[in-house]
Write a protein that holds these residues in place. Structure first.
Motif, short mmCIF file in Angstrom:
data_model
loop_
_atom_site.label_atom_id
_atom_site.label_comp_id
_atom_site.label_asym_id
_atom_site.label_seq_id
_atom_site.Cartn_x
_atom_site.Cartn_y
_atom_site.Cartn_z
N VAL A 32 0.79 -1.18 -0.05
CA VAL A 32 0.06 0.01 -0.02
C VAL A 32 1.00 1.30 0.00
O VAL A 32 1.70 1.32 0.76
N ALA A 33 0.64 2.26 -0.98
CA ALA A 33 1.26 3.39 -1.05
C ALA A 33 0.41 4.44 -0.86
O ALA A 33 -0.99 4.59 -1.09
N ALA A 34 0.90 5.54 -0.18
CA ALA A 34 -0.10 6.73 0.16
C ALA A 34 -0.20 7.70 -1.35
O ALA A 34 0.91 7.76 -1.90
N GLN A 35 -1.27 7.88 -1.29
CA GLN A 35 -1.57 8.86 -2.60
C GLN A 35 -1.24 10.25 -2.07
O GLN A 35 -1.33 10.92 -1.22
N PRO A 36 -1.14 11.14 -3.08
CA PRO A 36 -1.11 12.71 -2.63
C PRO A 36 -2.17 13.37 -1.82
O PRO A 36 -1.98 14.21 -1.13
N SER A 37 -3.44 12.80 -2.42
CA SER A 37 -4.58 13.53 -1.67
C SER A 37 -4.96 12.76 -0.13
O SER A 37 -5.53 13.18 0.45
N ASP A 38 -4.17 11.70 0.12
CA ASP A 38 -4.33 11.06 1.42
C ASP A 38 -3.77 11.93 2.54
O ASP A 38 -2.93 12.69 2.47
N PHE A 39 -4.49 11.52 3.71
CA PHE A 39 -4.05 12.25 4.83
C PHE A 39 -3.27 10.87 5.91
O PHE A 39 -3.90 9.78 6.02
N PHE A 40 -2.46 11.53 6.54
CA PHE A 40 -1.84 10.52 7.62
C PHE A 40 -2.56 10.81 8.67
O PHE A 40 -2.97 12.07 9.04
N ALA A 41 -2.83 10.07 9.91
CA ALA A 41 -3.59 10.41 11.16
C ALA A 41 -2.65 11.34 11.67
O ALA A 41 -3.08 12.40 12.38
N SER A 42 -1.37 11.20 11.78
CA SER A 42 -0.50 12.05 12.63
C SER A 42 -0.64 13.56 11.95
O SER A 42 -0.43 14.79 12.49
#
Length: 146
Positions: A32-42
């Protein structure tokens, strides 16, 4: 002796199935890779959230400095994640000044919209369409209820 062999055979068959099941689930690790529109909970924890009382187009970029017209209602203090891994609610710290008099209220994640600032800035803003009166009347979130 037959009981020992039978018990060993049953344990071996159960262990093999458990090992196979465990290996099947491991195949998604690291894929799984983060997308530019994703947020990290932190990133969300501590992020300011704004109150917008007018309709807005959440798909259109907002004008630069538009957030100056909004009310800063607080910040995200926590996130509630279901057993299935879905974000069910966000806990907002609202009211107060410098943390004094602040109280927590829960807001469904569906109510929070992410707005992007137009231009080359990657600034994102979290807004909820509500009023100060609605927030003041909302019941305080009590962690003990969980």
């Amino acid at each position: 002796m037959k009981t020992l062999l039978a018990t060993t055979a049953v344990l071996a068959s159960l262990t093999g199935a458990a090992m196979a099941d465990g290996h099947a689930k491991m195949s998604n690790i690291g894929s799984v890779a983060a997308q530019p529109s994703d947020f990290f909970a932190s990133d969300l924890i501590g992020m300011r959230i704004y109150n917008v009382e007018v309709d807005f187009d959440e798909t259109a970029p907002m004008m630069e400095d538009a957030e100056k017209e909004w009310d800063d209602i607080g910040e995200i203090n926590d996130i509630i994640i279901t057993a299935e891994g879905d974000v069910s609610a966000v806990i907002l710290g609202v009211g107060g000044f410098l943390g004094l008099g602040e109280r927590d209220v829960s807001v469904s994640m569906d109510e929070i919209k992410v707005l992007m600032e137009e231009g080359e800035s990657d600034d994102r803003f979290l807004v909820v369409k509500t009023s100060k009166e609605m927030l003041e009347q909302a019941p305080a979130f009590e962690r003990e209820e969980m």
